[in-house]
Design a protein around this motif. Structure first.
Motif, short mmCIF file in Angstrom:
data_model
loop_
_atom_site.label_atom_id
_atom_site.label_comp_id
_atom_site.label_asym_id
_atom_site.label_seq_id
_atom_site.Cartn_x
_atom_site.Cartn_y
_atom_site.Cartn_z
N LEU A 87 0.85 -1.17 0.00
CA LEU A 87 0.00 0.00 0.00
C LEU A 87 0.90 1.23 0.00
N ASN A 88 0.68 2.16 -0.91
CA ASN A 88 1.53 3.36 -1.01
C ASN A 88 0.94 4.48 -0.14
N ILE A 89 1.64 4.77 0.96
CA ILE A 89 1.32 5.92 1.81
C ILE A 89 2.62 6.69 2.00
N PRO A 90 2.84 7.77 1.25
CA PRO A 90 4.09 8.52 1.39
C PRO A 90 4.34 8.96 2.83
N LEU A 91 5.61 9.02 3.19
CA LEU A 91 6.00 9.36 4.56
C LEU A 91 5.32 10.63 5.05
N ALA A 92 5.23 11.65 4.22
CA ALA A 92 4.63 12.92 4.64
C ALA A 92 3.18 12.77 5.10
N GLY A 93 2.50 11.74 4.63
CA GLY A 93 1.10 11.55 4.99
C GLY A 93 0.84 10.40 5.94
N ILE A 94 1.89 9.78 6.46
CA ILE A 94 1.71 8.56 7.24
C ILE A 94 0.87 8.80 8.50
N LEU A 95 1.05 9.92 9.17
CA LEU A 95 0.27 10.18 10.39
C LEU A 95 -1.15 10.63 10.08
N ILE A 96 -1.38 11.10 8.85
CA ILE A 96 -2.73 11.49 8.44
C ILE A 96 -3.55 10.25 8.09
N GLU A 97 -2.88 9.20 7.61
CA GLU A 97 -3.58 8.01 7.13
C GLU A 97 -3.38 6.80 8.05
N THR A 98 -3.26 7.04 9.34
CA THR A 98 -3.03 5.92 10.27
C THR A 98 -4.20 4.94 10.30
N ASP A 99 -5.38 5.38 9.86
CA ASP A 99 -6.53 4.46 9.82
C ASP A 99 -6.33 3.33 8.82
N LYS A 100 -5.38 3.48 7.90
CA LYS A 100 -5.11 2.44 6.90
C LYS A 100 -4.08 1.42 7.38
N ILE A 101 -3.49 1.65 8.56
CA ILE A 101 -2.46 0.76 9.08
C ILE A 101 -3.10 -0.32 9.94
N ALA A 102 -2.82 -1.57 9.59
CA ALA A 102 -3.41 -2.71 10.30
C ALA A 102 -2.94 -2.75 11.76
N ARG A 103 -3.84 -3.13 12.62
CA ARG A 103 -3.51 -3.30 14.04
C ARG A 103 -3.44 -4.77 14.43
N ASP A 104 -4.01 -5.63 13.58
CA ASP A 104 -4.21 -7.03 13.95
C ASP A 104 -3.26 -8.01 13.26
N LYS A 105 -2.22 -7.49 12.60
CA LYS A 105 -1.24 -8.35 11.95
C LYS A 105 0.07 -7.58 11.79
N PRO A 106 1.16 -8.25 11.47
CA PRO A 106 2.42 -7.54 11.27
C PRO A 106 2.32 -6.53 10.13
N VAL A 107 2.93 -5.37 10.32
CA VAL A 107 2.97 -4.33 9.30
C VAL A 107 4.44 -4.05 9.00
N ILE A 108 4.81 -4.24 7.73
CA ILE A 108 6.18 -4.01 7.29
C ILE A 108 6.20 -2.74 6.47
N MET A 109 7.02 -1.78 6.89
CA MET A 109 7.13 -0.53 6.15
C MET A 109 8.43 -0.56 5.36
N GLN A 110 8.35 -0.08 4.12
CA GLN A 110 9.53 -0.09 3.25
C GLN A 110 9.61 1.19 2.43
N CYS A 111 10.83 1.51 2.04
CA CYS A 111 11.10 2.66 1.18
C CYS A 111 12.23 2.27 0.25
N ARG A 112 13.02 3.23 -0.17
CA ARG A 112 14.12 2.94 -1.09
C ARG A 112 15.28 2.24 -0.38
N SER A 113 15.71 2.79 0.75
CA SER A 113 16.89 2.24 1.42
C SER A 113 16.65 1.83 2.87
#
Length: 105
Positions: free
Chosen positions: A38-64
């Motif tokens: 799911l693409n949620i740019p870093l600048a908007g991550i705190l605005i879109e926290t409702d899209k982050i799962a609470r009931d399973k592992p969440v892996i965040m990735q970027c370029r490096s």
């Protein structure tokens, strides 16, 4: 901060484990190449926290791995979640290990 390697991520994908992958790169980077997260740019991550799962592992990735580490820290501090992992080395590590032909910005 908990981290996961690209080898561990590939194993989760191959085993069809239930997890959420969030790509915190900018849309133009995501369009060039992505791992189907799911693409949620870093600048908007705190605005879109409702899209982050609470009931399973969440892996965040970027370029490096730097922006995704920042995203993990921000979300952990804001929401107190314990199910977040940073993809060590980001998509560059994935490219080096599994897809050398992948285009990465």
């Amino acid at each position: 901060m908990k981290e996961i390697t690209v080898q561990e991520l590939k194993q989760k994908i191959d085993n069809r484990e239930d997890f959420q992958l969030i790509d915190v790169r900018e849309p133009f980077e995501y369009e060039m190449s992505n791992l189907n997260g799911l693409n949620i740019p870093l600048a908007g991550i705190l605005i879109e926290t409702d899209k982050i799962a609470r009931d399973k592992p969440v892996i965040m990735q970027c370029r490096s791995g730097a922006r995704s580490a920042a995203a993990v820290n921000q979300v952990e501090q804001q929401l107190g979640l314990q199910n977040l992992y940073n993809l060590k080395g980001g998509i560059l590590a994935w490219k080096a290990e599994f897809e050398p032909e992948m285009q990465v910005y």
